[in-house]
Motif scaffolding. Sequence first.
Motif, PDB file in Angstrom:
ATOM      1  N   GLU A  51       0.833  -1.234   0.058  1.00 28.35           N
ATOM      2  CA  GLU A  51      -0.050  -0.118   0.013  1.00 28.35           C
ATOM      3  C   GLU A  51       0.868   1.061   0.098  1.00 28.35           C
ATOM      4  O   GLU A  51       1.863   1.327   0.709  1.00 28.35           O
ATOM      5  CB  GLU A  51      -0.850   0.068   1.337  1.00 28.35           C
ATOM      6  CG  GLU A  51      -1.842   1.108   1.313  1.00 28.35           C
ATOM      7  CD  GLU A  51      -2.519   1.242   2.661  1.00 28.35           C
ATOM      8  OE1 GLU A  51      -3.435   2.363   2.653  1.00 28.35           O
ATOM      9  OE2 GLU A  51      -2.160   0.709   3.441  1.00 28.35           O
ATOM     10  N   PRO A  54      -0.311   5.295   3.091  1.00 29.92           N
ATOM     11  CA  PRO A  54      -1.448   4.524   4.135  1.00 29.92           C
ATOM     12  C   PRO A  54      -1.897   5.923   4.932  1.00 29.92           C
ATOM     13  O   PRO A  54      -3.089   5.670   5.335  1.00 29.92           O
ATOM     14  CB  PRO A  54      -0.653   3.502   4.807  1.00 29.92           C
ATOM     15  CG  PRO A  54       0.798   4.063   4.815  1.00 29.92           C
ATOM     16  CD  PRO A  54       1.038   4.653   3.507  1.00 29.92           C
ATOM     17  N   GLY A  57      -4.125   5.000   8.301  1.00 36.01           N
ATOM     18  CA  GLY A  57      -4.135   3.288   8.339  1.00 36.01           C
ATOM     19  C   GLY A  57      -5.492   3.038   8.364  1.00 36.01           C
ATOM     20  O   GLY A  57      -5.552   1.808   8.865  1.00 36.01           O
ATOM     21  N   THR A  60      -5.233   0.225   5.588  1.00 39.05           N
ATOM     22  CA  THR A  60      -4.211  -0.749   5.927  1.00 39.05           C
ATOM     23  C   THR A  60      -4.853  -1.385   7.017  1.00 39.05           C
ATOM     24  O   THR A  60      -4.929  -2.558   6.555  1.00 39.05           O
ATOM     25  CB  THR A  60      -3.130   0.110   6.686  1.00 39.05           C
ATOM     26  OG1 THR A  60      -2.926   1.170   5.922  1.00 39.05           O
ATOM     27  CG2 THR A  60      -2.208  -0.586   7.220  1.00 39.05           C
ATOM     28  N   VAL A  73       3.654  -1.096   3.856  1.00 37.81           N
ATOM     29  CA  VAL A  73       3.231   0.128   3.356  1.00 37.81           C
ATOM     30  C   VAL A  73       4.348   1.002   3.282  1.00 37.81           C
ATOM     31  O   VAL A  73       5.397   0.856   4.031  1.00 37.81           O
ATOM     32  CB  VAL A  73       2.221   0.630   4.334  1.00 37.81           C
ATOM     33  CG1 VAL A  73       0.845  -0.176   4.686  1.00 37.81           C
ATOM     34  CG2 VAL A  73       2.757   0.975   5.603  1.00 37.81           C
ATOM     35  N   TYR A  97       6.487  -1.726   7.436  1.00 39.92           N
ATOM     36  CA  TYR A  97       6.340  -0.051   6.918  1.00 39.92           C
ATOM     37  C   TYR A  97       7.684   0.350   6.453  1.00 39.92           C
ATOM     38  O   TYR A  97       8.643   0.028   7.150  1.00 39.92           O
ATOM     39  CB  TYR A  97       5.313   0.807   7.721  1.00 39.92           C
ATOM     40  CG  TYR A  97       6.069   1.125   9.117  1.00 39.92           C
ATOM     41  CD1 TYR A  97       7.142   2.389   9.118  1.00 39.92           C
ATOM     42  CD2 TYR A  97       5.935   0.528  10.135  1.00 39.92           C
ATOM     43  CE1 TYR A  97       7.746   2.597  10.375  1.00 39.92           C
ATOM     44  CE2 TYR A  97       6.474   1.136  11.408  1.00 39.92           C
ATOM     45  CZ  TYR A  97       7.373   2.115  11.176  1.00 39.92           C
ATOM     46  OH  TYR A  97       8.025   2.522  12.534  1.00 39.92           O
TER      47      TYR A  97
END
Length: 284
Positions: A51, A54, A57, A60, A73, A97
């Motif tokens: 993603e 994000p 989130g 997410t 992400v 992330y």
Amino acid sequence: MKKNYENSLKEIIKKYNLKPKKKLGQNFLHDKNIISAIVNKSGVEDEDIIEIGPGPGILTESILKNKARSLLVIEKDDSFEVNLKKIKSNYRDNFDYLINDVIDFDFKKLNKKEYKFVSNLPYNISVPFILKMIKIRRIIPWKEMILMVQKEVAERITADLGTKNYGRLSIMVNLNNDVKKLLNVKPSSFIPRPKVESTVIKISPKNKYININNEVFEKIVKTCFSQRRKKVKNNLDQLNINTISLLELSNINPDIRAENIDIEGFIRISMNYEELSKENFGDF
């Protein structure tokens, strides 16, 4: 039920003192029905997902709750890192992330999985991101991309031959991909409300024209559309080549405009340009 998502987003924004940055094209999606539709149409269960952007989130967590095998992400704005850390504490095994600008990010660093991209893209990176990903698909063999973009961008990507929206973006994306519009999204689905509508699109690779020189093809398309109102011959005269011979070999009428040339026509022009250039100048 929609209100719950909006309240949840507002709570996250307040808790972490998050402020949408206009310069980064940030508009946070809160509409539960739209989020559910994106996740359902993406088929995230048992898939490796990336993603982009994000933000707080909300999308997410919906991806994770729908049993993605893994989710990475990539977020440019480090003000969201505190919340991303919180999400990671809840999903240690399948979430990670990176704080990075995706336009500059080197995807060679990632494992060569068949990723799906599922993203509400920041408006200001939608076109450069899509063009980047179709260029580097041999480096990162993504499976498909389900992306929220401005409605105007979606219309340019899916434009028909001979229309005002048909141009470089339409051709470059559709060269080796199928593109489908999934749903339109109203400004009220975001905080803050953008001034334009959005569209969720799905881009699926099809590998139809894999043997062409992409660099030459892009050069030809860019040159042909450099001045839309001009005839294709006049635009191609910018190149150091016999334009009449090039267009005759390519079976293209020199008096038409670029918006009336289909993808196969541009392929013929680019391949013949490459051959004529080799004859005149050797390998280039």
